[in-house]
Design a protein around this motif. Structure first.
Motif, short mmCIF file in Angstrom:
data_model
loop_
_atom_site.label_atom_id
_atom_site.label_comp_id
_atom_site.label_asym_id
_atom_site.label_seq_id
_atom_site.Cartn_x
_atom_site.Cartn_y
_atom_site.Cartn_z
N ASP A 167 0.84 -1.21 0.00
CA ASP A 167 0.00 0.00 0.00
C ASP A 167 0.87 1.25 0.00
O ASP A 167 0.57 2.22 -0.69
CB ASP A 167 -0.93 0.01 1.22
CG ASP A 167 -1.90 -1.14 1.20
OD1 ASP A 167 -2.32 -1.56 0.10
OD2 ASP A 167 -2.25 -1.63 2.30
N ALA A 168 1.94 1.24 0.76
CA ALA A 168 2.85 2.39 0.79
C ALA A 168 3.51 2.58 -0.57
O ALA A 168 3.66 3.72 -1.03
CB ALA A 168 3.90 2.18 1.87
N GLN A 169 3.88 1.50 -1.24
CA GLN A 169 4.48 1.61 -2.57
C GLN A 169 3.49 2.19 -3.57
O GLN A 169 3.86 3.00 -4.43
CB GLN A 169 4.95 0.24 -3.05
CG GLN A 169 6.19 -0.26 -2.34
CD GLN A 169 6.57 -1.65 -2.78
OE1 GLN A 169 5.77 -2.38 -3.36
NE2 GLN A 169 7.81 -2.03 -2.50
N LYS A 170 2.23 1.81 -3.48
CA LYS A 170 1.22 2.35 -4.39
C LYS A 170 1.06 3.86 -4.19
O LYS A 170 0.96 4.61 -5.15
CB LYS A 170 -0.13 1.66 -4.15
CG LYS A 170 -0.18 0.24 -4.63
CD LYS A 170 -1.52 -0.39 -4.29
CE LYS A 170 -1.51 -1.86 -4.55
NZ LYS A 170 -2.74 -2.53 -4.11
N ILE A 171 1.05 4.30 -2.92
CA ILE A 171 0.93 5.73 -2.63
C ILE A 171 2.13 6.49 -3.20
O ILE A 171 1.98 7.53 -3.84
CB ILE A 171 0.81 5.96 -1.11
CG1 ILE A 171 -0.47 5.35 -0.58
CG2 ILE A 171 0.90 7.44 -0.76
CD1 ILE A 171 -1.73 5.99 -1.07
N LEU A 172 3.34 5.95 -2.96
CA LEU A 172 4.54 6.60 -3.49
C LEU A 172 4.53 6.64 -5.01
O LEU A 172 4.90 7.65 -5.61
CB LEU A 172 5.79 5.88 -2.99
CG LEU A 172 6.13 6.09 -1.53
CD1 LEU A 172 7.28 5.18 -1.13
CD2 LEU A 172 6.48 7.53 -1.28
N PHE A 173 4.10 5.58 -5.65
CA PHE A 173 4.03 5.55 -7.11
C PHE A 173 3.05 6.60 -7.61
O PHE A 173 3.34 7.34 -8.56
CB PHE A 173 3.62 4.16 -7.59
CG PHE A 173 3.50 4.07 -9.09
CD1 PHE A 173 4.64 3.97 -9.87
CD2 PHE A 173 2.26 4.08 -9.70
CE1 PHE A 173 4.54 3.89 -11.25
CE2 PHE A 173 2.15 4.01 -11.07
CZ PHE A 173 3.29 3.91 -11.86
N ASN A 174 1.88 6.71 -6.97
CA ASN A 174 0.89 7.69 -7.40
C ASN A 174 1.40 9.12 -7.20
O ASN A 174 1.15 9.99 -8.02
CB ASN A 174 -0.42 7.49 -6.63
CG ASN A 174 -1.12 6.21 -7.02
OD1 ASN A 174 -0.88 5.67 -8.10
ND2 ASN A 174 -1.95 5.69 -6.14
N ILE A 175 2.10 9.37 -6.10
CA ILE A 175 2.63 10.72 -5.84
C ILE A 175 3.70 11.08 -6.86
O ILE A 175 3.70 12.19 -7.38
CB ILE A 175 3.20 10.80 -4.40
CG1 ILE A 175 2.06 10.75 -3.40
CG2 ILE A 175 4.00 12.07 -4.21
CD1 ILE A 175 2.51 10.63 -1.95
N THR A 176 4.58 10.14 -7.18
CA THR A 176 5.67 10.46 -8.11
C THR A 176 5.19 10.56 -9.55
O THR A 176 5.80 11.26 -10.35
CB THR A 176 6.79 9.40 -8.02
OG1 THR A 176 6.23 8.11 -8.24
CG2 THR A 176 7.45 9.45 -6.66
N THR A 177 4.12 9.88 -9.92
CA THR A 177 3.65 9.97 -11.30
C THR A 177 2.78 11.20 -11.52
O THR A 177 2.53 11.57 -12.66
CB THR A 177 2.87 8.71 -11.70
OG1 THR A 177 1.83 8.48 -10.78
CG2 THR A 177 3.80 7.51 -11.74
N GLU A 178 2.31 11.84 -10.47
CA GLU A 178 1.49 13.06 -10.62
C GLU A 178 2.35 14.26 -11.01
O GLU A 178 1.84 15.21 -11.57
CB GLU A 178 0.77 13.37 -9.32
CG GLU A 178 -0.34 12.40 -9.00
CD GLU A 178 -0.98 12.69 -7.65
OE1 GLU A 178 -0.54 13.63 -6.96
OE2 GLU A 178 -1.92 11.96 -7.30
N ILE A 179 3.62 14.20 -10.72
CA ILE A 179 4.50 15.36 -10.97
C ILE A 179 4.82 15.51 -12.42
O ILE A 179 4.90 14.71 -13.22
CB ILE A 179 5.80 15.25 -10.13
CG1 ILE A 179 5.44 15.24 -8.67
CG2 ILE A 179 6.75 16.37 -10.47
CD1 ILE A 179 6.62 15.01 -7.75
#
Length: 69
Positions: A57-69
Protein backbone atom coordinates in the motif's frame (compact mmCIF):
# COMPACT_ATOMS: atom_id res chain seq x y z
CA UNK A 1 2.14 -0.63 34.15
CA UNK A 2 1.81 -4.24 33.08
CA UNK A 3 3.76 -6.80 35.04
CA UNK A 4 4.68 -10.22 33.69
CA UNK A 5 3.20 -13.16 35.50
CA UNK A 6 3.42 -16.90 35.18
CA UNK A 7 0.34 -18.91 34.35
CA UNK A 8 0.62 -22.39 35.85
CA UNK A 9 -0.07 -25.11 33.30
CA UNK A 10 -3.39 -26.76 34.02
CA UNK A 11 -4.47 -29.87 32.22
CA UNK A 12 -7.94 -31.34 32.26
CA UNK A 13 -6.88 -34.85 31.36
CA UNK A 14 -7.51 -34.56 27.62
CA UNK A 15 -4.23 -32.86 26.78
CA UNK A 16 -5.62 -29.32 26.57
CA UNK A 17 -3.41 -26.79 28.30
CA UNK A 18 -5.92 -24.43 29.90
CA UNK A 19 -3.16 -22.13 31.15
CA UNK A 20 -2.02 -21.39 27.60
CA UNK A 21 -5.57 -20.85 26.36
CA UNK A 22 -6.29 -18.55 29.30
CA UNK A 23 -3.22 -16.44 28.50
CA UNK A 24 -4.15 -16.26 24.81
CA UNK A 25 -7.64 -15.12 25.78
CA UNK A 26 -6.26 -12.27 27.88
CA UNK A 27 -3.85 -11.27 25.11
CA UNK A 28 -6.74 -11.08 22.64
CA UNK A 29 -8.82 -8.99 25.06
CA UNK A 30 -5.90 -6.60 25.61
CA UNK A 31 -5.41 -6.30 21.83
CA UNK A 32 -9.07 -5.42 21.22
CA UNK A 33 -9.04 -2.86 24.04
CA UNK A 34 -5.69 -1.17 23.33
CA UNK A 35 -5.54 -1.28 19.53
CA UNK A 36 -8.28 1.30 18.76
CA UNK A 37 -6.78 3.78 21.21
CA UNK A 38 -3.34 3.54 19.63
CA UNK A 39 -4.68 3.42 16.07
CA UNK A 40 -6.35 6.82 16.61
CA UNK A 41 -2.98 8.45 17.43
CA UNK A 42 -1.25 7.37 14.21
CA UNK A 43 -0.96 9.66 11.20
CA UNK A 44 -3.11 8.70 8.21
CA UNK A 45 -0.04 7.97 6.08
CA UNK A 46 1.69 5.65 8.56
CA UNK A 47 2.19 2.17 7.16
CA UNK A 48 3.89 -0.92 8.49
CA UNK A 49 2.62 -3.18 11.22
CA UNK A 50 -0.91 -1.81 11.19
CA UNK A 51 -4.07 -3.77 10.45
CA UNK A 52 -5.12 -3.39 6.83
CA UNK A 53 -1.95 -1.56 5.83
CA UNK A 54 1.08 -3.09 4.15
CA UNK A 55 4.30 -2.16 2.41
CA UNK A 56 2.52 -2.71 -0.92
CA UNK A 57 0.00 0.00 0.00
CA UNK A 58 2.85 2.39 0.79
CA UNK A 59 4.48 1.61 -2.57
CA UNK A 60 1.22 2.35 -4.39
CA UNK A 61 0.93 5.73 -2.63
CA UNK A 62 4.54 6.60 -3.49
CA UNK A 63 4.03 5.55 -7.11
CA UNK A 64 0.89 7.69 -7.40
CA UNK A 65 2.63 10.72 -5.84
CA UNK A 66 5.67 10.46 -8.11
CA UNK A 67 3.65 9.97 -11.30
CA UNK A 68 1.49 13.06 -10.62
CA UNK A 69 4.50 15.36 -10.97
Amino acid sequence: MLLPFLVPPMSWGDGISWGKNFLQLWQAIAKYVLEPAHEATFHARNYGFRPGRSAHDAQKILFNITTEI
